[in-house]
Design a protein around this motif. Structure first.
Motif, mmCIF file in Angstrom:
data_model
loop_
_atom_site.group_PDB
_atom_site.id
_atom_site.type_symbol
_atom_site.label_atom_id
_atom_site.label_comp_id
_atom_site.label_asym_id
_atom_site.label_seq_id
_atom_site.Cartn_x
_atom_site.Cartn_y
_atom_site.Cartn_z
ATOM 1 N N SER A 265 -4.859 8.486 -6.686
ATOM 2 C CA SER A 265 -5.675 8.085 -7.836
ATOM 3 C C SER A 265 -5.272 6.703 -8.339
ATOM 4 C CB SER A 265 -5.532 9.118 -8.964
ATOM 5 O OG SER A 265 -4.162 9.236 -9.354
ATOM 6 N N ASP A 266 -3.971 6.391 -8.275
ATOM 7 C CA ASP A 266 -3.514 5.070 -8.701
ATOM 8 C C ASP A 266 -4.012 3.996 -7.741
ATOM 9 O OD1 ASP A 266 -2.238 3.170 -10.191
ATOM 10 O OD2 ASP A 266 -0.300 3.421 -9.187
ATOM 11 N N MET A 267 -3.986 4.278 -6.434
ATOM 12 C CA MET A 267 -4.474 3.328 -5.438
ATOM 13 C C MET A 267 -5.951 3.023 -5.642
ATOM 14 S SD MET A 267 -2.711 4.835 -2.012
ATOM 15 C CE MET A 267 -3.950 4.038 -0.996
ATOM 16 N N LEU A 268 -6.735 4.072 -5.879
ATOM 17 C CA LEU A 268 -8.179 3.905 -5.994
ATOM 18 C C LEU A 268 -8.609 3.447 -7.379
ATOM 19 C CD1 LEU A 268 -9.336 7.100 -4.053
ATOM 20 C CD2 LEU A 268 -9.161 4.761 -3.202
ATOM 21 N N GLY A 269 -7.672 3.525 -8.339
ATOM 22 C CA GLY A 269 -8.017 3.111 -9.699
ATOM 23 C C GLY A 269 -9.092 3.973 -10.292
ATOM 24 N N PRO A 309 7.364 6.291 0.435
ATOM 25 C CA PRO A 309 5.929 6.556 0.501
ATOM 26 C C PRO A 309 5.123 5.767 -0.520
ATOM 27 C CG PRO A 309 7.139 8.591 0.720
ATOM 28 C CD PRO A 309 8.134 7.543 0.353
ATOM 29 N N SER A 310 5.688 5.573 -1.722
ATOM 30 C CA SER A 310 4.953 4.856 -2.749
ATOM 31 C C SER A 310 4.615 3.438 -2.289
ATOM 32 C CB SER A 310 5.772 4.826 -4.045
ATOM 33 O OG SER A 310 5.123 4.046 -5.007
ATOM 34 N N SER A 311 5.600 2.722 -1.766
ATOM 35 C CA SER A 311 5.351 1.360 -1.332
ATOM 36 C C SER A 311 4.436 1.331 -0.115
ATOM 37 C CB SER A 311 6.683 0.653 -1.019
ATOM 38 O OG SER A 311 7.363 1.323 0.033
ATOM 39 N N ILE A 312 4.586 2.299 0.761
ATOM 40 C CA ILE A 312 3.765 2.326 1.971
ATOM 41 C C ILE A 312 2.305 2.573 1.635
ATOM 42 C CG2 ILE A 312 3.234 3.754 3.975
ATOM 43 C CD1 ILE A 312 5.312 1.658 4.494
ATOM 44 N N TYR A 313 2.013 3.461 0.720
ATOM 45 C CA TYR A 313 0.620 3.747 0.388
ATOM 46 C C TYR A 313 -0.065 2.516 -0.201
ATOM 47 C CZ TYR A 313 1.972 8.626 0.999
ATOM 48 O OH TYR A 313 2.425 9.811 1.528
ATOM 49 N N LYS A 314 0.561 1.892 -1.197
ATOM 50 C CA LYS A 314 -0.044 0.740 -1.856
ATOM 51 C C LYS A 314 -0.081 -0.478 -0.939
ATOM 52 C CE LYS A 314 0.996 2.129 -6.582
ATOM 53 N NZ LYS A 314 1.642 1.747 -7.868
ATOM 54 N N VAL A 318 -6.018 -2.956 -0.920
ATOM 55 C CA VAL A 318 -6.304 -4.319 -1.363
ATOM 56 C C VAL A 318 -7.401 -4.263 -2.412
ATOM 57 C CG1 VAL A 318 -7.181 -6.578 -0.676
ATOM 58 C CG2 VAL A 318 -5.641 -5.327 0.831
ATOM 59 N N LEU A 319 -7.265 -5.048 -3.470
ATOM 60 C CA LEU A 319 -8.291 -5.075 -4.506
ATOM 61 C C LEU A 319 -9.561 -5.742 -3.992
ATOM 62 C CD1 LEU A 319 -6.283 -5.973 -7.744
ATOM 63 C CD2 LEU A 319 -7.282 -3.768 -7.124
ATOM 64 N N GLY A 320 -10.693 -5.190 -4.392
ATOM 65 C CA GLY A 320 -11.978 -5.731 -3.988
ATOM 66 C C GLY A 320 -12.527 -5.029 -2.765
ATOM 67 N N GLU A 321 -13.859 -4.987 -2.676
ATOM 68 C CA GLU A 321 -14.513 -4.405 -1.509
ATOM 69 C C GLU A 321 -14.756 -5.514 -0.484
ATOM 70 O OE1 GLU A 321 -18.010 -2.436 -2.889
ATOM 71 O OE2 GLU A 321 -16.924 -0.634 -3.504
ATOM 72 N N LEU A 322 -13.996 -5.471 0.593
ATOM 73 C CA LEU A 322 -14.012 -6.553 1.574
ATOM 74 C C LEU A 322 -14.535 -6.065 2.912
ATOM 75 C CD1 LEU A 322 -10.519 -8.139 0.823
ATOM 76 C CD2 LEU A 322 -12.746 -8.896 0.003
ATOM 77 N N ASN A 329 -10.641 -16.037 9.300
ATOM 78 C CA ASN A 329 -9.446 -15.883 10.130
ATOM 79 C C ASN A 329 -8.240 -16.493 9.421
ATOM 80 O OD1 ASN A 329 -8.013 -15.189 12.493
ATOM 81 N ND2 ASN A 329 -8.197 -17.281 13.241
ATOM 82 N N GLU A 330 -7.090 -15.840 9.548
ATOM 83 C CA GLU A 330 -5.823 -16.227 8.909
ATOM 84 C C GLU A 330 -5.822 -16.019 7.395
ATOM 85 O OE1 GLU A 330 -3.281 -16.733 10.569
ATOM 86 O OE2 GLU A 330 -3.734 -17.761 12.452
ATOM 87 N N GLN A 331 -6.809 -15.287 6.865
ATOM 88 C CA GLN A 331 -6.849 -15.027 5.429
ATOM 89 C C GLN A 331 -5.739 -14.053 5.039
ATOM 90 O OE1 GLN A 331 -9.148 -16.298 3.018
ATOM 91 N NE2 GLN A 331 -7.590 -15.464 1.680
ATOM 92 N N LEU A 332 -5.039 -14.362 3.950
ATOM 93 C CA LEU A 332 -4.016 -13.476 3.402
ATOM 94 C C LEU A 332 -4.619 -12.681 2.252
ATOM 95 C CD1 LEU A 332 -0.909 -15.848 3.356
ATOM 96 C CD2 LEU A 332 -1.331 -13.950 4.922
ATOM 97 N N LEU A 333 -4.558 -11.355 2.335
ATOM 98 C CA LEU A 333 -5.091 -10.470 1.302
ATOM 99 C C LEU A 333 -3.937 -9.883 0.495
ATOM 100 C CD1 LEU A 333 -7.755 -8.525 3.416
ATOM 101 C CD2 LEU A 333 -8.053 -10.656 2.135
ATOM 102 N N GLN A 334 -4.033 -9.995 -0.810
ATOM 103 C CA GLN A 334 -2.994 -9.453 -1.684
ATOM 104 C C GLN A 334 -3.131 -7.932 -1.769
ATOM 105 O OE1 GLN A 334 -0.322 -10.988 -3.403
ATOM 106 N NE2 GLN A 334 0.180 -8.817 -3.533
ATOM 107 N N THR A 335 -2.064 -7.234 -1.452
ATOM 108 C CA THR A 335 -2.078 -5.776 -1.534
ATOM 109 C C THR A 335 -1.707 -5.338 -2.944
ATOM 110 O OG1 THR A 335 0.254 -5.461 -0.948
ATOM 111 C CG2 THR A 335 -1.316 -5.751 0.869
ATOM 112 N N GLU A 336 -1.694 -4.030 -3.153
ATOM 113 C CA GLU A 336 -1.303 -3.502 -4.458
ATOM 114 C C GLU A 336 0.210 -3.500 -4.636
ATOM 115 O OE1 GLU A 336 -3.158 0.152 -5.486
ATOM 116 O OE2 GLU A 336 -5.189 -0.585 -5.157
ATOM 117 N N VAL A 337 0.946 -3.890 -3.607
ATOM 118 C CA VAL A 337 2.380 -4.163 -3.759
ATOM 119 C C VAL A 337 2.501 -5.641 -4.106
ATOM 120 C CG1 VAL A 337 4.625 -4.142 -2.625
ATOM 121 C CG2 VAL A 337 2.945 -2.379 -2.089
#
Length: 848
Positions: A265-269, A309-314, A318-322, A329-337
């Protein structure tokens, strides 16, 4: 024209690859643009096609594929060109597939690249396409408008259009004349994706650039199938809960584990309204990871259940529907970590392979299925687990005990800084055992970081992220290293009983032992052999590889081979073995090699074959160049084309012919000669004086008062010398057959006929037949015909001994006396009838 000789000499064939341009562009008013931006699609897109065994990769952000969206599975598509890291193209070579086979899906674009779909749709009554409206004008399409204003640079305007509004690079522009210092031009362009149609209009008015972008796409919950045609509208798609969607995609275990851990639920907000993209490992990969973590953390079960597990799940959220087609190409996506990012890479494959057009990876983990919309997130599945990345590529090398030599060399050559930066990088790292395979001299040079060390390392590095999934079994993949040289990667076919990935070889030399070790700024692959490259080899190693055995042995016997390897920006003219085998140096090498150690005469001989600076054949010109020995060598260029006498394609150094050329080592170039070079000690007059067989011709030179001419080192001449026995033959043949000289002027004219103010080596005299007759001009104004039969021939005289080198030119021995023609008969021989040879005009007496 002289410089053209080498390019013709080297290029036996020229390969030209045609790259079709896909798309079109148009122009119009802003109102027209907003109302209907035209049917032109793929205007900014490009695609490449090659010969049957060579197809060039182009980075994804530069590609367009007119294909529809697939809800589950790979959904190829383009992304708009973005600023960022410049990508080098990859190259895939299909082995068993005919890449020249026609592709119906792109036939119209290949055949009519400048018109676009609007052109054909407007002629529906004639059978060109259809008159139906495009999907992006139909229902369930949402439109976004974006405006921007910037100050255009002068360069930007120049690249697009000139003063009169001519088209450039396929971009159609409208320009108003620069009256009273005012100017304006506009550019319209459109590109189409499976679920998106983007049109951009750029208006540049007096340096201010306004940009209007209209994006039409299927609204949320709607989409189009992959094979949908131009007019198929957006249709409602079945959207399910994220857990059901993950189960359908084979990634159920990860979602269930996140839910049990209270992280889902935290991952999906949920409840916050945030949009999320999930990269879900497939069930088998997650279960293997989970089992491994349980084993490693058996002692500390609480840590295994909570912290990791907490760090692995998040890490997989990634925020946003991509959608991947929108990610460059070579784009860096910010994760929830907070401190963790995912690097997205995309690789295009040629249609001939029969595979999906694109392959995607996240931190070099292959993305299996992608762009599946669920109620809570966009879902992509992975063939593996994402791991936290905390070290850059150089840090990883420093921590590996089997890479200690590579670490040392990288730091000594300062290339370690590149592996610690932010720009993407790939490095193929040889282990310490790989360095042990090198010859001692090269291994020592590398460990010391001198000579060619940096070039050898650059041969192992790419300025992009190259993941192993870019290689395909049954195909060849090419990537270009920092030297600009291609690396050929070949993935073998997997054997029936083989478990795990198939092997990847580089240049058929090195094998990748460990692939896809990911760092924060790129990836490294571990290889078992150092990749050789001629441009990075020490000169002595290159000489050895080119089978110049005797010259290499002389270098080693002299004890100066290390000094030769340290030379930079030099040209080495090395004699082939056949040219050296009968020399005194070769005899000493075989019988008394100890006398060659630090032999100064040998050092002078070797240095006389080294010229500074580095000169490739395309840059050769007729000139005298200083050598490392101090004295000069003379470069001459000649044509061997009967018709094109001004196209130079043969070169000599002190009349020794270049027989192989342009082999590069580290900062230097190697050319091979058909004879050794010996520094001349005497000018032409002294050469005549030193040889008793030339005494009668020397007497004529003195009586003609031309001794100062032959002793002057400011000019270079070719001297044609009849030996004494030639004059004796005329004396014995009778008075009527002797060349007679009755006056001092006639004597001077005859001697000058044997002197040419140019260096004409025997290698530059070729067989010629009428009407392609060649001549050289003597200093007396005589045009002397030159050709070659069994031996070189100048007028009526055959050359019996070639290329005696002097400080101010060369000398040829000839077997006849060349008699000057009367001045009234002098003309340049151009069209001489067959058999019209020269006949003496009268009988002469000779001064003896």
């Amino acid at each position: 024209m002289l410089r053209q000789w080498a390019c013709l000499l080297l290029l036996g064939s020229i390969s030209i690859q045609a790259v079709p341009y896909y798309g079109d562009s148009g122009s119009g008013s802003e109102s027209e643009f907003e109302e209907s931006v035209g049917y032109a699609s793929d205007s900014l897109s490009k695609s490449s096609s090659g010969s049957s065994f060579d197809t060039e990769f182009v980075p994804l952000e530069q590609q367009q594929q007119p294909q529809g969206r697939q809800d589950v599975g790979p959904a190829p598509g383009p992304v708009p060109p973005t600023t960022g890291v410049e990508q080098k193209p990859f190259n895939v070579d299909a082995i068993t597939t005919d890449v020249n086979a026609p592709n119906p899906a792109i036939f119209f674009q290949q055949s009519f690249p400048f018109f676009g779909n609007e052109f054909f749709n407007s002629f529906g009554g004639f059978g060109f396409g259809n008159a139906q409206e495009p999907w992006w004008k139909g229902p369930n399409v949402c439109t976004e408008k974006e405006e921007g204003e910037t100050v255009a640079t002068e360069t930007e305007g120049d690249e697009t259009v000139d003063t009169f509004g001519q088209e450039r690079d396929g971009v159609s522009s409208v320009v108003r004349s620069p009256l009273f210092g005012q100017f304006q031009f506009s550019v319209n362009s459109c590109m189409e994706k499976p679920n998106k149609h983007v049109c951009t209009k750029i208006v540049n008015q007096n340096g201010k650039k306004k940009t209007l972008t209209l994006t039409r796409q299927c609204c949320h919950g709607y989409g189009r199938s992959r094979n949908a045609d131009f007019s198929t509208p957006c249709e409602k798609i079945d959207i399910k809960d994220v857990e059901v969607t993950a189960g359908d995609m084979g990634a159920k275990q990860f979602i269930e584990s996140a839910r049990k851990a209270g992280e889902l639920s935290d991952m999906l907000g949920q409840g916050s309204g945030k949009k999320v993209t999930l990269f879900l490992p497939k069930d088998q990969d997650f279960m293997e990871y989970h089992a491994q973590q349980q084993q490693e953390n058996a002692v500390d079960q609480a840590n295994a259940d909570k912290t990791k597990p907490s760090s692995i799940y998040k890490l997989h959220a990634v925020l946003g529907e991509l959608e991947l087609e929108d990610v460059p190409n070579e784009q860096l996506l910010q994760t929830e970590v907070p401190d963790q990012k995912i690097r997205i890479n995309s690789y295009q494959l040629p249609p001939a392979l029969g595979l999906e057009p694109y392959r995607y990876s996240a931190n070099c983990v292959p993305i299996d299925k992608h762009d599946k919309l669920s109620e809570q997130a966009v879902v992509h599945t992975l063939n593996g687990m994402l791991q936290p990345l905390t070290k850059n590529v150089m840090d990883i090398i420093r921590e590996r005990p089997d890479m200690s030599i590579m670490r040392t060399v990288l730091e000594k050559t300062n290339l370690s800084a590149m592996l610690e930066g932010e720009k993407p990088v790939t490095i193929f790292v040889p282990t310490d055992l790989a360095f042990d395979k090198l010859e001692p001299h090269l291994r020592r040079a590398l460990k010391e970081g001198r000579g060619c060390a940096s070039n050898i390392l650059k041969n192992h590095m790419l300025d992009l992220t190259f993941c192993s999934l870019a290689t395909v079994p049954g195909a060849k993949t090419t990537a270009f290293n920092l030297l600009g040289e291609p690396l050929l990667l070949n993935r073998t076919q997997r054997a029936e009983n083989q478990t795990g990935p198939s092997s990847i070889f580089i240049n058929n030399v090195a094998k990748i032992m460990e692939a896809d070790i990911m760092g924060t700024n790129g990836v490294l692959h571990v290889i078992d052999t150092i990749l050789p490259t001629e441009t990075a080899l020490p000169m002595t190693t290159l000489i050895s590889q080119k089978n110049l055995t005797i010259f290499k042995q002389l270098l080693e016997a002299s004890g100066y081979d290390d000094q030769f390897d340290d030379l930079n920006n030099v040209t080495i003219f090395a004699p082939i073995d056949k040219a050296l085998q009968n020399t005194e140096w070769a005899r000493l090498l075989k019988e008394q090699p100890e006398v060659l150690n630090h032999n100064l005469d040998l050092l002078e001989f070797l240095n006389y074959h080294v010229v500074k600076p580095m000169i490739k054949t395309c840059d050769l010109s007729e000139k005298s160049l200083p050598t490392m020995a101090g004295s000069n060598v003379r470069l001459n260029l000649y044509s061997t084309h009967a018709l094109f006498s001004d196209v130079m394609n043969r070169a000599t150094v002190n009349c020794a012919r270049l027989v192989h050329f342009d082999d590069e080592s580290c900062g230097s170039v190697l050319h091979q000669l058909d004879r050794p070079l010996t520094p001349p000690k005497n000018n032409m007059l002294k050469v005549l004086e030193a040889n008793p067989g030339y005494s009668k011709f020397l007497e004529l030179v003195r009586k003609a008062n031309l001794t100062q001419l032959l002793s002057n080192d400011s000019n270079s001449y070719t001297l044609l010398v009849p030996k004494n026995d030639v004059f004796d033959e005329f004396s014995e043949s009778g008075e009527t057959q002797k060349p007679a000289v009755q006056t001092q002027a006639e004597l001077v004219a005859m001697v000058k006929t044997h002197i040419v103010e140019d260096v004409v080596c025997c290698a530059g005299i070729i067989p010629t037949n009428w009407p392609f007759v060649r001549s050289i001009e003597s200093i007396g104004g005589q045009h002397l015909r030159i050709t070659r039969d069994r031996r070189p021939k100048i007028e009526n005289a055959g050359v019996t001994k070639c290329d005696v080198v002097a400080t101010n030119g060369i000398l040829h021995e000839i077997n006849d006396i060349i008699v000057p023609r009367p001045q009234r008969a002098q003309q340049r021989p151009q069209l001489i009838p067959p058999g019209a040879g020269y006949q003496p005009q009268s009988d002469f007496d000779v001064f003896f």
